[in-house]
Design a protein around this motif. Structure first.
Motif, mmCIF file in Angstrom:
data_model
loop_
_atom_site.group_PDB
_atom_site.id
_atom_site.type_symbol
_atom_site.label_atom_id
_atom_site.label_comp_id
_atom_site.label_asym_id
_atom_site.label_seq_id
_atom_site.Cartn_x
_atom_site.Cartn_y
_atom_site.Cartn_z
ATOM 1 N N GLN A 210 -1.162 5.704 53.924
ATOM 2 C CA GLN A 210 -0.294 4.735 54.825
ATOM 3 C C GLN A 210 0.941 5.571 54.972
ATOM 4 O O GLN A 210 1.562 5.781 53.905
ATOM 5 C CB GLN A 210 -0.365 3.599 54.665
ATOM 6 N N LYS A 213 4.125 1.243 59.424
ATOM 7 C CA LYS A 213 3.474 -0.228 59.603
ATOM 8 C C LYS A 213 3.506 -0.205 61.214
ATOM 9 O O LYS A 213 4.776 -0.190 61.926
ATOM 10 C CB LYS A 213 4.175 -1.313 58.907
ATOM 11 N N ARG A 214 2.391 -0.373 61.771
ATOM 12 C CA ARG A 214 2.532 -0.437 63.022
ATOM 13 C C ARG A 214 1.550 -1.576 63.640
ATOM 14 O O ARG A 214 0.144 -1.845 62.898
ATOM 15 C CB ARG A 214 2.100 0.972 63.711
ATOM 16 N N PRO A 215 1.591 -2.089 64.661
ATOM 17 C CA PRO A 215 0.600 -3.043 65.336
ATOM 18 C C PRO A 215 -0.567 -2.448 65.612
ATOM 19 O O PRO A 215 -0.747 -1.235 66.049
ATOM 20 C CB PRO A 215 1.143 -3.784 66.606
ATOM 21 N N VAL A 216 -1.802 -2.993 65.364
ATOM 22 C CA VAL A 216 -3.205 -2.524 65.552
ATOM 23 C C VAL A 216 -3.989 -3.521 66.333
ATOM 24 O O VAL A 216 -3.960 -4.682 65.888
ATOM 25 C CB VAL A 216 -3.849 -2.030 64.276
ATOM 26 N N ARG A 217 -4.643 -3.066 67.528
ATOM 27 C CA ARG A 217 -5.543 -4.069 68.174
ATOM 28 C C ARG A 217 -6.980 -4.076 67.652
ATOM 29 O O ARG A 217 -7.431 -5.111 67.742
ATOM 30 C CB ARG A 217 -5.413 -3.700 69.601
ATOM 31 N N LYS A 222 -8.168 -3.266 62.475
ATOM 32 C CA LYS A 222 -7.189 -4.398 61.656
ATOM 33 C C LYS A 222 -7.704 -4.472 60.303
ATOM 34 O O LYS A 222 -7.006 -4.801 59.272
ATOM 35 C CB LYS A 222 -7.109 -5.452 62.604
ATOM 36 N N TYR A 225 -7.104 -1.571 58.104
ATOM 37 C CA TYR A 225 -5.506 -1.694 57.546
ATOM 38 C C TYR A 225 -5.155 -2.486 56.724
ATOM 39 O O TYR A 225 -4.503 -2.444 55.854
ATOM 40 C CB TYR A 225 -4.824 -1.852 59.217
ATOM 41 N N LYS A 226 -5.785 -3.853 56.636
ATOM 42 C CA LYS A 226 -5.350 -4.842 55.637
ATOM 43 C C LYS A 226 -5.910 -4.418 54.319
ATOM 44 O O LYS A 226 -5.280 -4.763 53.431
ATOM 45 C CB LYS A 226 -6.307 -6.140 56.062
ATOM 46 N N ASN A 256 -2.617 5.810 65.965
ATOM 47 C CA ASN A 256 -1.376 4.844 66.034
ATOM 48 C C ASN A 256 -0.120 5.271 65.042
ATOM 49 O O ASN A 256 0.734 4.867 65.089
ATOM 50 C CB ASN A 256 -1.749 3.595 65.487
ATOM 51 N N VAL A 258 -0.321 5.144 61.701
ATOM 52 C CA VAL A 258 -0.327 4.523 60.574
ATOM 53 C C VAL A 258 -0.653 5.149 59.488
ATOM 54 O O VAL A 258 -0.142 5.009 58.410
ATOM 55 C CB VAL A 258 -1.008 3.218 60.770
#
Length: 297
Positions: A210, A213-217, A222, A225-226, A256, A258
């Protein structure tokens, strides 16, 4: 200076790494499954109370670094292989990074070149030494045996959940560099090669980390990412999180920004590369080798 509590964590990580690397190297034999050998070695790190600092690297022949089994990998070690086993352990983010080369062929002098370059470098370590001097000594030990040092791979500083920091320890002579100070913690890792002395990226990528930190849809992304967040930016292998949708999720996280990948690094086809590595803590009059038996070479 380094706090005593932190030093003890580095030393414990190194003790576990020394034992696990010794046992991992003993598992490297012709006909043995690479994936099974890696799984057994990574399991041993956990069983001994450590955490995996990065996926166990198994880089063979011309490959110098960053190879690890893929999901469902069916490769086996073969007679004649020159196998780099590179292993990392951490205790609460304090890392021990160590490697050795297992020769399944007839390459004793090439293995000796990287090992003795490492030992020579370690004997030099004390406050006031400049890293360019270390690089010159590494280069000399490798070249006097008829091989080339890999100039674009280096040793590296270690810090809390950080694998590559200051100081950078070159494998060739450079002007100047970082002046070593008591308490500095870093890995020295000479690479010797029969090839060009310069590695390049191959298409194979199995290791990631990583970087933002970016938003993921995407739901699958997700979830992945967690799980990745628990690594605190330390590298992981694709096989560690493999599932039906994990490759698609991995690709989304890369797009993205990340994650970044670490392609396998290799010298020219047909060449052979050896590696040796220890982690050290600089002391007032020398160093502690955290990944060696009794902390001395």
């Amino acid at each position: 200076m380094i706090e005593e509590e932190i030093k003890e964590k580095y030393l414990l990580a190194g003790k576990i790494a020394y034992k696990c690397l010794t046992d991992a190297a003993a598992r490297v034999k012709p006909g043995v499954s690479i994936a099974e050998m890696v799984e057994a070695s990574e399991d041993q790190i956990i069983e001994m109370g450590g955490e995996i600092a990065f996926p166990l690297n198994i880089s063979i022949n011309a490959d110098a670094a960053h190879d690890t089994p893929s999901p469902g990998d069916e490769r086996v070690f073969e007679e004649g292989d020159l196998v780099k086993v590179d292993l990392g352990v951490h205790i609460d983010g304090y890392v021990a990074d160590t490697a050795r080369t297992v020769d399944l062929g007839d390459n004793a002098l090439l293995v000796e070149a990287s090992r003795e370059a490492l030992n020579t470098a370690i004997r030099m370590i004390k406050p006031g030494i400049v890293t360019g001097e270390i690089g010159a000594a590494v280069q000399n030990e490798i070249e006097k045996r008829g091989f080339k040092p890999v100039s674009n791979l280096t040793g590296h500083g270690l810090d809390h959940y950080m694998l590559h920091g200051i100081p950078m320890i070159p494998n060739v002579a450079i002007n100047g560099g970082t002046t070593l100070e008591e308490g500095m913690t870093f890995a020295i890792e000479p690479f010797a090669t029969t090839g060009t002395g310069h590695v390049s990226e191959s298409p194979r990528v199995e290791i990631f980390s990583q970087i933002a930190k970016r938003p993921v849809r995407m739901p699958a992304a997700k979830r992945l990412y967690k799980e990745i967040m628990k690594k605190n930016s330390l590298p992981f292998a694709r096989r560690h999180y493999y599932s039906e949708k994990s490759d698609m999720a991995l690709a989304q996280l890369i797009r993205n920004g990340v994650l970044r990948g670490y392609p396998v690094l290799h010298d020219i086809s047909g060449s052979l590369v050896s590696q040796a590595e220890h982690t050290l803590i600089v002391t007032g009059d020398g160093c502690l080798v955290t990944t060696a038996e009794n902390n001395r070479i």
